[in-house]
Design a protein around this motif. Structure first.
Motif, PDB file in Angstrom:
ATOM      1  N   CYS A   1      -2.081  -4.401   3.350  1.00 29.05           N
ATOM      2  CA  CYS A   1      -1.296  -4.954   2.250  1.00 29.05           C
ATOM      3  C   CYS A   1      -0.428  -6.110   2.723  1.00 29.05           C
ATOM      4  CB  CYS A   1      -0.434  -3.865   1.617  1.00 29.05           C
ATOM      5  SG  CYS A   1       0.971  -3.355   2.635  1.00 29.05           S
TER       6      CYS A   1
ATOM      7  N   CYS B   1       0.835  -1.211   0.000  1.00 25.84           N
ATOM      8  CA  CYS B   1       0.000   0.000   0.000  1.00 25.84           C
ATOM      9  C   CYS B   1       0.871   1.264   0.000  1.00 25.84           C
ATOM     10  CB  CYS B   1      -0.952  -0.020   1.188  1.00 25.84           C
ATOM     11  SG  CYS B   1      -0.155   0.336   2.762  1.00 25.84           S
TER      12      CYS B   1
ATOM     13  N   ASN C   1       4.870  -4.438   5.465  1.00 29.83           N
ATOM     14  CA  ASN C   1       3.448  -4.706   5.168  1.00 29.83           C
ATOM     15  C   ASN C   1       2.607  -4.176   6.310  1.00 29.83           C
ATOM     16  OD1 ASN C   1       2.502  -7.036   7.089  1.00 29.83           O
ATOM     17  ND2 ASN C   1       4.576  -7.579   6.419  1.00 29.83           N
ATOM     18  N   CYS C   2       1.297  -4.165   6.134  1.00 25.72           N
ATOM     19  CA  CYS C   2       0.395  -3.727   7.198  1.00 25.72           C
ATOM     20  C   CYS C   2      -0.959  -4.401   7.001  1.00 25.72           C
ATOM     21  CB  CYS C   2       0.268  -2.201   7.206  1.00 25.72           C
ATOM     22  SG  CYS C   2      -0.667  -1.540   5.814  1.00 25.72           S
TER      23      CYS C   2
ATOM     24  N   ARG D   1      -2.099   0.967  12.390  1.00 22.02           N
ATOM     25  CA  ARG D   1      -2.372   0.392  11.068  1.00 22.02           C
ATOM     26  C   ARG D   1      -1.937  -1.074  10.999  1.00 22.02           C
ATOM     27  NH1 ARG D   1       1.164   2.956   8.031  1.00 22.02           N
ATOM     28  NH2 ARG D   1       1.932   1.323   6.653  1.00 22.02           N
TER      29      ARG D   1
ATOM     30  N   CYS E   1       2.755   2.080   3.316  1.00 22.47           N
ATOM     31  CA  CYS E   1       3.963   1.276   3.516  1.00 22.47           C
ATOM     32  C   CYS E   1       5.084   1.749   2.590  1.00 22.47           C
ATOM     33  CB  CYS E   1       3.670  -0.205   3.290  1.00 22.47           C
ATOM     34  SG  CYS E   1       2.802  -0.961   4.678  1.00 22.47           S
TER      35      CYS E   1
HETATM   36 ZN   LIG Z   1       0.693  -1.456   3.880  1.00 16.41          ZN
END
Ligand SMILES: [Zn+2]
Ligand SMILES: [Zn+2]
Length: 786
Positions: free
Chosen positions: A153, A128, A149-150, A191, A131
């Protein structure tokens, strides 16, 4: 006024002054496994609302209590940018409830235990924006980290071993979270709250570069990236481990390098997919419409087929024989880091040998790809499910999937009525996928491949077992194709203690469109492809069906012609061509008189005679209405090749050269034999084609005239069928509709005639969509005859 009414009206006055309200809200759509509950939690807390949120079988249910205006604002914000990026709200229904006294907090409740929640496992998602921004920020502790990542994503499906979807059940279990990552993971306002693959350079996976013997060249992240880029710019082939498996990468502007990859991969003809890091770069080589741009930049980040720009600097051998380039944008952090090193565009083709499954293990990659790649950019995060890149093209201005895999799987289709029994649909043998039906979900597997390859078949069996556990399905009803020779059919028939249903191939194709559009039929179904076993044991392939999810009737088809040599018939164009010529000219057909045409297609005169004799004596021949094979024959007649090295190579070449401004077509014959389906015959078409080729009419014109003829046949079926049935919806499915020239033209013609036209979008129209059609038909039949 009676006392009760007085109290109620007082309460009413009190509430309208304070505007305190309680509502239960049911939200459906893509709302599970996408960080929806934490988002609801955050918004509710910010607005000072009380209540709870939980997942259930339909989606997400929440109860909100607080000032009426705040509840209204909550609903606005839930649909705005405050909503998690991956969430899609389909419906949102609210009912008023009585206010509960004394409630003073908002909580995330455990899921509804009555009935299973929707699949917890979601698809892998492209990195995303947030990120990417952190990865580029020198002050961020994940600066330059290739596995950032989060919740919005990163990997999901490809790393899950079992459910529940928690870190210990993923391949991330090998990495213990550091304090900083753990703090984010457990903070509901962060997040990364419950983002299972969360990691950083201190605690997470690492990359390394080795030579083709596995000897380490570099391990320090920035040096690994720089050295990999140097190899690529130097024309070397590098195997790069990504999200769902290995890619073989090479500089797409270096023709020598691309040719070397082709040679080493023993894959002479299939177009290679390419990757770039921006739309602007892709636009240097291909035409990118607004819609195409949107699909390229979507969280799914698929390969998108785009019209080639003339005279682009892409290596000619990257994609010859087609009029499109398959492009995708970078979708994993590692890709972005690599492209920062002055790389413009890379060929990024699946890391496998010819038609074998995609390779995803480090050791196996070195062993199998050691002769192909000069270097290996690897990492130590295990890929549990290999997932190929998905492919999208456009039909009638709408995106449609050609291959459904990474980032689309395992998102289910939701059906209105829940299945009373779990169902397993085995799919077909080519471009296989399989599908489970459970309650109100149809869960289709990713693209598995062609089962005739032993490794692919092995992968098929393992995948069925794995996904059955992952989705907690216990199928008692099995559905498969009618073809007795299909390995998928044989597998289905071998399963003990189950009820087996066999569904005709083209009916399943039409079923796949019906279920996608939430319909049950009946409709006019036009199903066109290369091979599908018919109820009369002939090979069907150009069919007009009156079809619903519960039944079908064959209304019309292309008149049969004979095809010699079952296995080779779908590869060697000489076989359908001779079948069509014999059908056209009957006893008057003499091989010698056609030597001018046949010599270049099959130089071996002896072989021509053998096939001809086979046809005459009906040895190892089948009767067929296959449309795919007619495309093969026509492509060969105008010199586009004589062999399908991969499925539909010749038809694709024929489509690629079709002249856009030709409206002519060839003559047709329509028969209506008593007691039999309508039949369109191609004898006049073939005669005129032969004459055009003989008088050296331009190949692009011949191709267009042929395409126009086929659209006219299909339109003709629909018109006759409507006049006899009053049905007005036409459904198109089958591999032939991957042909954009034909499909766009046919859709236009049908719409001009006032038909409602439906085609596959979320599932491939080729055999990749077969299993979902089988599952939908079986679910409907189980409902009728439990
Ligand atoms: Zn992300
Ligand atoms: Zn960490």
């Amino acid at each position: 006024m009676p006392f009760r009414a007085l109290v109620q009206s007082t309460v009413h006055i009190y509430e309208s002054v304070m505007k305190i309200k309680r509502q239960r809200i049911l939200i459906t759509g893509r709302v599970q496994g996408v960080g929806f509950r934490p988002a609801v939690y955050r918004i509710a807390r910010t607005l000072g609302l009380c209540g709870f949120v939980c997942n259930d079988t339909k989606g997400v249910t929440l109860e909100l209590q607080g000032e009426e205006e705040k509840i209204a604002e909550f609903l606005v914000r839930l649909r705005s940018d405050d909503k998690p990026p991956l969430a899609e709200i389909k419906s949102c229904e609210a009912v008023d409830l009585a206010v509960i006294d004394g409630e003073d907090e908002f909580i995330i409740k455990a899921s509804d235990s009555e009935g299973t929640a929707l699949s917890q496992v979601t698809a892998d998602i492209a990195t995303c924006r947030d990120c990417l921004a952190e990865m580029a920020d020198k002050k961020d502790f994940r600066y330059g980290y290739p596995f950032i990542n989060c919740t919005n994503c990163g990997p999901r499906y490809s790393i899950v071993k079992t459910i529940p979807y928690d870190r210990p059940n993923t391949t991330m279990s090998a990495f213990a979270m550091c304090e900083r990552c753990a703090a984010q993971y457990s903070d509901v306002t962060d997040r990364r709250f419950h983002a299972q693959p969360v990691a950083c350079s201190a605690c997470g996976p690492k990359i390394s570069l080795t030579d083709n013997k596995g000897k380490t060249i570099e391990t320090q992240t920035d040096k690994v990236i720089a050295e990999t880029a140097r190899l690529l710019l130097d024309g070397k082939v590098v195997a790069i481990k990504g999200l769902g498996g290995f890619h073989l990468a090479v500089d797409a502007l270096n023709n020598e390098a691309v040719e070397r990859l082709r040679e080493r991969k023993r894959r002479d003809h299939k177009p290679f997919a390419m990757m770039a890091d921006s739309i602007a770069k892709i636009k240097e080589y291909a035409i990118v419409s607004r819609l195409a741009e949107k699909v390229l930049k979507s969280p799914q980040s698929p390969i998108v087929l785009l019209p080639k720009k003339k005279n682009s600097s892409i290596a000619p051998s990257a994609a010859s024989g087609v009029d499109t380039f398959g492009f995708m944008l970078c979708y994993a952090p590692l890709h972005f880091l690599l492209f920062e090193q002055n790389i413009k565009v890379l060929v990024m083709t699946s890391g496998n040998i010819s038609d074998e499954p995609l390779i995803c293990e480090n050791e196996q990659a070195l062993q199998k790809l050691g002769d192909i790649a000069d270097g290996f950019l690897m990492h130590d995060r295990e890929i549990y499910r290999r997932v190929d890149d998905s492919i999208v093209h456009f039909v009638d201005g709408e995106p449609a999937l050609l291959r459904r895999a990474r980032s689309y799987v395992p998102t289910p289709i939701l059906v209105e009525e829940a299945c009373s029994q779990d169902i397993f649909a085995a799919g077909g043998d080519l471009k296989n996928t399989f599908c489970f039906a459970k309650q109100n979900q149809l869960i289709c597997s990713e693209h598995i491949g062609d089962l005739e390859d032993a490794e692919v078949y092995h992968h098929y069996i393992n995948s069925i077992e794995h996904l059955q556990k992952l989705f907690e399905v216990e199928p008692k009803v099995i559905v498969c194709d009618l073809h007795p020779g299909y390995l998928s059919t044989q597998y289905a028939l071998s399963l003990p203690d189950v009820r087996v249903m066999q569904v005709q191939h083209h009916w399943a194709h039409i079923g796949s469109v019906l279920v996608e559009h939430g319909l049950v039929g009946p409709v006019i179904g036009l199903a066109c492809d290369g091979t599908g076993y018919g109820t009369d044991r002939a090979i069907w392939g150009c069919e007009c069906l009156i079809a619903s999810l519960s039944d079908f009737e064959r209304f019309g088809h292309l008149a049969y012609y004979s095809l010699a040599g079952s296995d080779k018939a779908s590869k060697e164009a000489i076989r359908p061509l001779l079948g069509l010529l014999k059908k056209t000219y009957g006893n008057n057909f003499k091989l010698e008189e056609f030597s001018w045409l046949l010599e270049s297609i099959e130089p071996d005169i002896k072989k021509q005679h053998v096939i001809s004799e086979q046809l005459d004596k009906r040895i190892n021949t089948v009767e067929t209405s296959s449309l795919g094979r007619v495309f093969d024959a026509v492509a060969a007649m105008i010199g586009l090749g004589n062999y399908n090295h991969f499925e539909a190579q010749l038809p694709m070449a024929l489509e690629a050269i079709a002249a856009v401004d030709v409206e002519d077509r060839y003559e047709l014959e329509l028969f209506s034999p008593p007691g039999e389906p309508y039949q369109f015959g191609l004898r006049e078409t073939v005669r005129q084609l032969v004459s055009d080729v003989q008088s050296e009419v331009d190949a692009g014109t011949i191709s267009a005239k042929f395409h126009n003829t086929i659209s006219e046949i299909l339109l003709g079926f629909a018109v006759v069928c409507r006049s006899e049935t009053d049905l007005n919806a036409v459904v198109l499915s089958g591999g032939v509709f991957c042909n954009r020239y034909l499909t766009n033209r046919l859709v236009k013609l049908l719409k001009e005639e006032g038909f409602r036209v439906l085609f596959n979008q979320d599932f491939p129209s080729n055999d990749g969509g077969l299993s979902v059609g089988q599952a939908a038909i079986a679910a409907n039949l189980v409902k009728c005859k439990p």
